[in-house]
Design a protein around this motif. Structure first.
Motif, PDB file in Angstrom:
ATOM      1  N   LYS A  65       0.859   5.642   0.033  1.00 36.37           N
ATOM      2  CA  LYS A  65       0.215   6.949   0.107  1.00 36.37           C
ATOM      3  C   LYS A  65       1.267   7.972  -0.309  1.00 36.37           C
ATOM      4  O   LYS A  65       2.247   8.192   0.391  1.00 36.37           O
ATOM      5  CB  LYS A  65      -0.296   7.250   1.515  1.00 36.37           C
ATOM      6  CG  LYS A  65      -0.993   8.598   1.589  1.00 36.37           C
ATOM      7  CD  LYS A  65      -1.545   8.888   2.972  1.00 36.37           C
ATOM      8  CE  LYS A  65      -2.237  10.247   2.953  1.00 36.37           C
ATOM      9  NZ  LYS A  65      -2.719  10.631   4.261  1.00 36.37           N
ATOM     10  N   LEU A  97       1.578  -4.561  -4.867  1.00 38.73           N
ATOM     11  CA  LEU A  97       0.894  -3.296  -4.627  1.00 38.73           C
ATOM     12  C   LEU A  97      -0.591  -3.445  -4.962  1.00 38.73           C
ATOM     13  O   LEU A  97      -0.957  -3.746  -6.090  1.00 38.73           O
ATOM     14  CB  LEU A  97       1.514  -2.190  -5.482  1.00 38.73           C
ATOM     15  CG  LEU A  97       0.926  -0.788  -5.336  1.00 38.73           C
ATOM     16  CD1 LEU A  97       1.155  -0.253  -3.927  1.00 38.73           C
ATOM     17  CD2 LEU A  97       1.544   0.152  -6.360  1.00 38.73           C
ATOM     18  N   THR A  98      -1.446  -3.258  -3.941  1.00 40.08           N
ATOM     19  CA  THR A  98      -2.892  -3.391  -4.147  1.00 40.08           C
ATOM     20  C   THR A  98      -3.610  -2.054  -4.047  1.00 40.08           C
ATOM     21  O   THR A  98      -4.695  -1.895  -4.587  1.00 40.08           O
ATOM     22  CB  THR A  98      -3.522  -4.341  -3.106  1.00 40.08           C
ATOM     23  OG1 THR A  98      -3.285  -3.832  -1.799  1.00 40.08           O
ATOM     24  CG2 THR A  98      -2.980  -5.749  -3.243  1.00 40.08           C
ATOM     25  N   ASN A  99      -3.000  -1.088  -3.358  1.00 36.62           N
ATOM     26  CA  ASN A  99      -3.688   0.165  -3.080  1.00 36.62           C
ATOM     27  C   ASN A  99      -2.701   1.328  -3.161  1.00 36.62           C
ATOM     28  O   ASN A  99      -1.589   1.233  -2.666  1.00 36.62           O
ATOM     29  CB  ASN A  99      -4.298   0.091  -1.676  1.00 36.62           C
ATOM     30  CG  ASN A  99      -5.024   1.346  -1.291  1.00 36.62           C
ATOM     31  OD1 ASN A  99      -5.656   1.984  -2.114  1.00 36.62           O
ATOM     32  ND2 ASN A  99      -4.928   1.706  -0.029  1.00 36.62           N
ATOM     33  N   ILE A 100      -3.151   2.416  -3.782  1.00 38.57           N
ATOM     34  CA  ILE A 100      -2.327   3.619  -3.825  1.00 38.57           C
ATOM     35  C   ILE A 100      -3.226   4.832  -3.662  1.00 38.57           C
ATOM     36  O   ILE A 100      -4.305   4.899  -4.245  1.00 38.57           O
ATOM     37  CB  ILE A 100      -1.486   3.715  -5.113  1.00 38.57           C
ATOM     38  CG1 ILE A 100      -0.539   4.911  -5.037  1.00 38.57           C
ATOM     39  CG2 ILE A 100      -2.343   3.758  -6.344  1.00 38.57           C
ATOM     40  CD1 ILE A 100       0.656   4.806  -5.922  1.00 38.57           C
ATOM     41  N   SER A 107       0.846  -1.185   0.000  1.00 41.76           N
ATOM     42  CA  SER A 107       0.000   0.000   0.000  1.00 41.76           C
ATOM     43  C   SER A 107       0.885   1.239   0.000  1.00 41.76           C
ATOM     44  O   SER A 107       1.914   1.271   0.669  1.00 41.76           O
ATOM     45  CB  SER A 107      -0.894  -0.005   1.243  1.00 41.76           C
ATOM     46  OG  SER A 107      -1.757   1.096   1.235  1.00 41.76           O
TER      47      SER A 107
END
Length: 188
Positions: free
Chosen positions: A62, A84-87, A60
């Motif tokens: 940010k 990577l699943t979330n950005i 993840s």
């Protein structure tokens, strides 16, 4: 002296052209939570761009909005960050550079802020788990091969501002059944 004369005739630099070289000051890069932010300055434009070189451990991300008082305006490369699943992308970012998320095969969902103007070529190529994406109204161009190989992509919302879709932009998007193209498109 030769470098200065060359710089005076160049109108644009590709991000990362001197990546990995020892040119300039090491203070131009900073790493925060595994993400490297590199400073870019040309004429009156000063900003940071975020990148990470093929780190499979990242799940993840940010992206910071400002570093040292300067905005983070580009995402350069998270290429082959296969876990990577979330950005989370801040509203200061205007560009997803070529191959920004190329090969991020676990990326399922991404929310693009309204500040995004450019989706570079191959920006999401081989993001095989990406299921849906809404492209902001600010985007005028989708680069070549942008979503190529996104085998799970089922839906995409195209903005009315879209003027150009590059070649092979949706090649091998096997689950994509229907796309509503805005009437303002001038080139496909």
């Amino acid at each position: 002296i030769i470098i200065i004369s060359i710089i005076n005739i160049i109108s644009a630099f590709t991000i990362g052209i001197f990546s990995g070289c020892n040119i300039g000051n090491d203070d131009n890069e900073i790493t925060i939570n595994g993400i490297t932010y590199s400073f870019f300055s040309y004429n009156d434009e000063n900003y940071y761009y975020a990148h990470n070189v093929e780190d499979e451990s990242i799940v993840s991300v940010k992206i910071k909005d400002y570093i040292n008082g300067y905005p983070v305006k580009k995402i350069s490369s998270f290429r082959n960050c296969t876990n990577l699943t979330n950005i989370i992308i801040p509203s200061t970012v205007t560009t997803l550079a070529d191959s920004a998320f190329y090969g991020c095969s676990a990326l399922e969902d991404i929310e693009l802020p309204d500040s995004i103007i450019e989706l570079g070529s191959f920006a999401f190529k081989y993001c095989s788990e990406l299921k849906t994406i809404s492209i902001p109204d600010s985007v005028e161009e989708i680069g070549s091969g942008c979503f190529q190989g996104c085998k799970s992509l089922e839906s995409i919302k195209m903005p009315n501002s879209l003027k150009t879709i590059g070649s092979n932009a949706f090649e091998d998007c096997r689950k994509l059944k229907e796309v509503d193209l805005p009437i303002c498109i001038t080139a496909i």
